[in-house]
Design a protein around this motif. Structure first.
Motif, short mmCIF file in Angstrom:
data_model
loop_
_atom_site.label_atom_id
_atom_site.label_comp_id
_atom_site.label_asym_id
_atom_site.label_seq_id
_atom_site.Cartn_x
_atom_site.Cartn_y
_atom_site.Cartn_z
N ARG A 140 -11.83 0.60 -41.87
CA ARG A 140 -13.18 0.64 -41.53
C ARG A 140 -13.60 -0.27 -40.69
N ARG A 141 -12.98 -1.43 -40.33
CA ARG A 141 -13.38 -2.45 -39.54
C ARG A 141 -13.10 -1.91 -38.12
N ALA A 142 -11.77 -1.09 -38.13
CA ALA A 142 -11.39 -0.61 -36.84
C ALA A 142 -11.92 0.58 -36.10
N LEU A 143 -12.55 1.62 -37.08
CA LEU A 143 -13.05 2.69 -36.56
C LEU A 143 -14.54 2.43 -36.01
N PRO A 144 -14.78 3.41 -35.27
CA PRO A 144 -16.21 3.31 -34.64
C PRO A 144 -17.35 3.22 -35.47
N VAL A 145 -18.54 2.51 -35.32
CA VAL A 145 -19.51 2.39 -36.16
C VAL A 145 -20.23 3.69 -36.22
N ARG A 146 -20.27 4.39 -35.25
CA ARG A 146 -21.08 5.76 -35.12
C ARG A 146 -20.38 6.84 -35.67
N LEU A 147 -19.26 6.68 -36.38
CA LEU A 147 -18.44 7.94 -36.83
C LEU A 147 -19.11 8.09 -38.06
N PRO A 148 -19.41 9.63 -38.17
CA PRO A 148 -19.95 10.09 -39.30
C PRO A 148 -19.05 9.98 -40.71
N GLY A 149 -19.61 9.66 -41.62
CA GLY A 149 -19.01 9.37 -43.01
C GLY A 149 -18.24 10.37 -43.35
N PRO A 150 -18.47 11.78 -43.37
CA PRO A 150 -17.19 12.67 -43.82
C PRO A 150 -16.20 12.73 -42.96
N LEU A 151 -16.17 12.24 -41.42
CA LEU A 151 -15.22 12.24 -40.80
C LEU A 151 -14.58 10.84 -40.99
N VAL A 152 -15.01 9.78 -41.49
CA VAL A 152 -14.33 8.61 -41.75
C VAL A 152 -13.65 8.81 -42.96
N ALA A 153 -13.93 9.49 -43.84
CA ALA A 153 -13.28 9.83 -44.93
C ALA A 153 -11.92 10.72 -44.68
N ARG A 154 -12.22 11.73 -43.98
CA ARG A 154 -10.87 12.34 -43.40
C ARG A 154 -10.01 11.50 -42.71
N VAL A 155 -10.37 10.61 -41.71
CA VAL A 155 -9.40 9.62 -41.36
C VAL A 155 -8.92 8.79 -42.10
N LEU A 156 -9.53 8.06 -43.03
CA LEU A 156 -8.90 7.13 -43.90
C LEU A 156 -7.80 7.92 -44.86
N ASP A 157 -8.27 9.23 -45.23
CA ASP A 157 -7.20 9.90 -45.90
C ASP A 157 -5.74 10.18 -45.06
#
Length: 302
Positions: A140-157
């Protein structure tokens, strides 16, 4: 003895249920075993249904349910099915914790003195089974802050390895070292994407990279190197589209330089440690990214 009204004394109920009077009194005092009434002398009396109830209580208690859980199952708002489902989840957690403990002990018994000295504090720094939250926070610290929540969830998965319920000693070793890596407080231990600029659209990049990684993963599973022209076009095109630039030879030359900055020691070690924790049919995204970067560099040099 059975009274004229068909009720039983506490002693008779205890005898029929093959328990002690103390046990009957215990469940009665906690409201689990309703009384049918009291005798003229103030003694407890129980109806025939109390025997069925007492046997249900004993069965659930023998299966490990606590008194509050038994109360919820028999008289509370939660149906028996819900209480049992919760108990099964608890048993699964206990089994996973026991499996991690066993694998940890096997690891320590099998490794040499120097490695044991390194691993012992790492194993003691996390719960059993380990909690992946520290790995999630790292990303979460490494990902861009503007990334939408659903996309963040996909990346984390895709990038956070699961915690196996039946780990091998090698997986315990990998997770202990991975946990230490992502919790390292020293500066520069969290990767930062090299892309910047007002035109940069991170969501477009991560959507495009997901497609490129899918194509590359399919090539790996088919036994081919993941650097075919179509895959590279998708890979480089994701960066070009995200930066609002055409995918040209000049752009790919700059992209090779940008990607070289991402290949840090931390990320190389992260994916090396994460690999044993991923499903065998799921190539690590970091490895796919590395192969695509190398293929793009080789294509530029050709």
């Amino acid at each position: 003895m059975t009274g004229a009204d068909g009720t039983w004394s506490i002693g008779e109920l205890a005898g029929r249920a093959e328990v002690t009077v103390k046990t009957v009194r215990y469940y009665s005092d906690r409201g689990l075993l309703p009384e049918a009434g009291r005798s003229g002398g103030g003694h407890r009396r129980y109806g025939p249904g109390a025997l069925v109830r007492l046997r249900e209580i004993r069965s659930l208690r023998a299966l490990g349910l606590g008194v509050p859980e038994v109360a919820r199952a028999l008289d509370g708002d939660d149906p028996l099915e819900a209480v049992l489902a919760a108990e099964l989840r608890g048993v699964a957690r206990e089994r996973a914790a026991l499996a991690w403990r066993e694998a940890s002990l096997r690891l320590l018994s099998e490794c040499g003195g120097a490695e044991r000295a390194e691993l012992l504090p790492l194993l003691g720094a996390s719960a059993l089974p380990p909690d992946p939250d520290a790995v999630v926070r790292f990303w979460r610290r490494a990902l861009p802050v503007r990334l939408p929540g659903p996309l963040v969830a996909r990346v984390l998965d895709a990038v956070v390895p699961g915690v196996p319920n039946e780990p091998s000693p090698g997986q315990v070793r990998a997770f202990a070292r991975l946990h230490a890596l992502v919790r390292d407080p020293r500066p520069g231990r969290v990767p930062s994407p090299p892309l910047r600029g007002e035109r940069y659209r991170p969501a477009v990049l991560y959507e495009g990279l997901a497609e490129a990684y899918d194509l590359a993963g399919a090539e790996v599973r088919a036994g081919r190197p993941p650097g075919g022209r179509g895959v590279l076009d998708c890979f480089a095109g994701a960066y070009a589209l995200a930066l609002g630039e055409p995918d040209s030879p000049a752009f790919r030359g700059r992209l090779v330089e940008l990607l070289a900055r991402e290949d840090t020691e931390v990320m190389v070690r992260y994916w090396k440690l994460a690999a044993p924790l991923l499903p065998p049919d799921r190539p690590p995204l970091g490895l796919l990214h590395h192969h695509l970067t190398e293929a793009l560099t080789a294509a530029r040099a050709a």
